[in-house]
Design a protein around this motif. Structure first.
Motif, PDB file in Angstrom:
ATOM      1  N   LYS A   3       0.860  -1.189   0.000  1.00 27.49           N
ATOM      2  CA  LYS A   3       0.000   0.000   0.000  1.00 27.49           C
ATOM      3  C   LYS A   3       0.895   1.237   0.000  1.00 27.49           C
ATOM      4  O   LYS A   3       1.814   1.344   0.806  1.00 27.49           O
ATOM      5  CB  LYS A   3      -0.877   0.060   1.252  1.00 27.49           C
ATOM      6  N   ILE A   4       0.600   2.165  -0.888  1.00 30.20           N
ATOM      7  CA  ILE A   4       1.337   3.423  -0.990  1.00 30.20           C
ATOM      8  C   ILE A   4       0.365   4.562  -0.737  1.00 30.20           C
ATOM      9  O   ILE A   4      -0.689   4.646  -1.381  1.00 30.20           O
ATOM     10  CB  ILE A   4       1.962   3.596  -2.393  1.00 30.20           C
ATOM     11  N   ILE A   5       0.719   5.447   0.196  1.00 28.88           N
ATOM     12  CA  ILE A   5      -0.137   6.602   0.460  1.00 28.88           C
ATOM     13  C   ILE A   5      -0.026   7.579  -0.710  1.00 28.88           C
ATOM     14  O   ILE A   5       1.070   7.858  -1.196  1.00 28.88           O
ATOM     15  CB  ILE A   5       0.215   7.265   1.810  1.00 28.88           C
ATOM     16  N   VAL A   6      -1.178   8.045  -1.181  1.00 26.43           N
ATOM     17  CA  VAL A   6      -1.186   8.979  -2.311  1.00 26.43           C
ATOM     18  C   VAL A   6      -1.757  10.338  -1.944  1.00 26.43           C
ATOM     19  O   VAL A   6      -1.786  11.239  -2.774  1.00 26.43           O
ATOM     20  CB  VAL A   6      -1.932   8.391  -3.531  1.00 26.43           C
ATOM     21  N   GLY A   7      -2.216  10.496  -0.715  1.00 22.26           N
ATOM     22  CA  GLY A   7      -2.729  11.788  -0.272  1.00 22.26           C
ATOM     23  C   GLY A   7      -3.819  11.645   0.767  1.00 22.26           C
ATOM     24  O   GLY A   7      -4.119  10.548   1.236  1.00 22.26           O
ATOM     25  N   LYS A   8      -4.377  12.768   1.103  1.00 22.98           N
ATOM     26  CA  LYS A   8      -5.498  12.841   2.042  1.00 22.98           C
ATOM     27  C   LYS A   8      -6.810  12.791   1.267  1.00 22.98           C
ATOM     28  O   LYS A   8      -6.881  13.189   0.101  1.00 22.98           O
ATOM     29  CB  LYS A   8      -5.442  14.147   2.836  1.00 22.98           C
ATOM     30  N   VAL A   9      -7.848  12.332   1.917  1.00 20.06           N
ATOM     31  CA  VAL A   9      -9.184  12.301   1.307  1.00 20.06           C
ATOM     32  C   VAL A   9      -9.560  13.700   0.816  1.00 20.06           C
ATOM     33  O   VAL A   9     -10.089  13.861  -0.282  1.00 20.06           O
ATOM     34  CB  VAL A   9     -10.224  11.760   2.313  1.00 20.06           C
ATOM     35  N   PHE A  99      -4.804   5.286   0.117  1.00 20.55           N
ATOM     36  CA  PHE A  99      -3.712   4.404  -0.272  1.00 20.55           C
ATOM     37  C   PHE A  99      -4.094   3.700  -1.561  1.00 20.55           C
ATOM     38  O   PHE A  99      -5.270   3.415  -1.803  1.00 20.55           O
ATOM     39  CB  PHE A  99      -3.483   3.320   0.786  1.00 20.55           C
ATOM     40  N   VAL A 100      -3.086   3.412  -2.384  1.00 19.54           N
ATOM     41  CA  VAL A 100      -3.269   2.586  -3.577  1.00 19.54           C
ATOM     42  C   VAL A 100      -2.431   1.341  -3.393  1.00 19.54           C
ATOM     43  O   VAL A 100      -1.259   1.427  -2.986  1.00 19.54           O
ATOM     44  CB  VAL A 100      -2.845   3.344  -4.864  1.00 19.54           C
TER      45      VAL A 100
END
Length: 102
Positions: A3-9, A99-100
């Motif tokens: 899982k890679i964080i891509v930002g905030k909602v 996350f993606v």
């Protein structure tokens, strides 16, 4: 698979999309009515960045030649020629983070 964080909602409002780079590949993350989806950002027709196109009701339209892809599945929806579908990725929301899974 990680899982890679891509930002905030809050970084991607409903009805909007954003391009992120993960391990050298461009991925489009879209918010459709509060549900997040991810797929390749590169159009399989001529290589355009799909995040520079339009998003309407879960359908991404390529800004170069009008190919239409379903952002939820990556499937080609409309184009005069047969081109490859996009790879889609699972998204996960934890706290306020998007996350993606790649």
């Amino acid at each position: 698979m990680g899982k890679i964080i891509v930002g905030k909602v809050s970084d991607i409002p409903s009805g909007k999309m954003q391009k992120v780079s993960i391990d050298g590949r461009d991925i489009l993350v879209a918010n459709i009515d509060g549900v997040f989806y991810a797929c390749d950002d590169t159009c399989t027709h001529a290589g355009a960045s799909l995040s520079e196109g339009a998003l309407e009701g879960g359908v991404i339209t390529c800004g170069w030649h009008g190919a239409k892809f379903n952002c939820m599945s990556g499937k080609l929806e409309k184009f005069p020629a047969k081109i490859r579908d996009l790879k889609s990725y699972r998204t996960v929301i934890e706290s306020d983070n998007v996350f993606v899974e790649v």
